[in-house]
Motif scaffolding. Structure first.
Motif, PDB file in Angstrom:
ATOM      1  N   GLN A  39     -37.292  81.577 108.163  1.00 21.20           N
ATOM      2  CA  GLN A  39     -38.327  82.882 107.724  1.00 21.20           C
ATOM      3  C   GLN A  39     -37.871  84.132 108.852  1.00 21.20           C
ATOM      4  OE1 GLN A  39     -42.251  82.407 106.698  1.00 21.20           O
ATOM      5  NE2 GLN A  39     -42.563  84.042 105.310  1.00 21.20           N
ATOM      6  N   LYS A  43     -39.798  88.728 105.830  1.00 22.86           N
ATOM      7  CA  LYS A  43     -39.144  88.114 105.068  1.00 22.86           C
ATOM      8  C   LYS A  43     -40.221  86.969 104.516  1.00 22.86           C
ATOM      9  CE  LYS A  43     -34.906  90.962 105.960  1.00 22.86           C
ATOM     10  NZ  LYS A  43     -34.037  90.572 106.182  1.00 22.86           N
ATOM     11  N   GLU A  46     -36.388  81.477 103.148  1.00 26.44           N
ATOM     12  CA  GLU A  46     -35.021  80.988 102.618  1.00 26.44           C
ATOM     13  C   GLU A  46     -34.189  79.717 103.018  1.00 26.44           C
ATOM     14  OE1 GLU A  46     -32.437  83.899 103.218  1.00 26.44           O
ATOM     15  OE2 GLU A  46     -32.095  83.461 105.699  1.00 26.44           O
ATOM     16  N   ARG A 106     -35.058  75.748  96.928  1.00 22.02           N
ATOM     17  CA  ARG A 106     -36.179  76.706  96.561  1.00 22.02           C
ATOM     18  C   ARG A 106     -37.130  75.615  97.226  1.00 22.02           C
ATOM     19  NH1 ARG A 106     -35.735  81.042  93.794  1.00 22.02           N
ATOM     20  NH2 ARG A 106     -34.267  80.784  92.031  1.00 22.02           N
TER      21      ARG A 106
END
Length: 123
Positions: A39, A43, A46, A106
């Protein structure tokens, strides 16, 4: 319950290398899919890389493919992320995660998370 602790972060110049470690305790992670996320400031978190519980299966985000390598040592209950050819865009907090689903990209697909380790790449 699995406890994950990341280490190995730090400040490095662009083009340099770092190796992150994720040590698990309280329970073996040999049966879990393990992953690294990151991260950057401002943002979302990911996906970076993941490795299967059995030997031989890995998957990487396009942004790190060819530069980063994920590996695991089940005997040491530890997962690693070798990061080479680092770029300023790689600057982020890196998190280790454990889950049951292969190719989970995810956050919600992982059950356990570490506290993160900061990686800063200077230009």
């Amino acid at each position: 319950q699995v406890q994950l602790v990341e280490s190995g972060g730090g400040l490095v110049q662009a083009g340099g290398s770092l190796r992150l470690s994720c040590a698990a305790s309280r329970r073996t992670v040999s049966g879990y899919v393990m992953a690294w996320f990151r991260q950057a400031p401002g943002k979302g978190r990911e996906f970076v890389a993941t490795i299967r519980s059995t030997v031989g299966g890995t998957y990487y985000a396009d942004s790190v493919k060819g530069r980063f390598t994920i590996s695991r040592d089940n005997a040491k209950n530890t997962v690693y992320l070798q990061m080479n050819s680092l770029k300023p865009d790689d600057t982020a907090v890196y998190y280790c995660a454990a889950g049951a689903k292969w190719l989970g990209l995810r956050q919600h697909e992982y059950n356990y998370w570490g506290q993160g380790t900061q990686v800063t790449v200077s230009s």
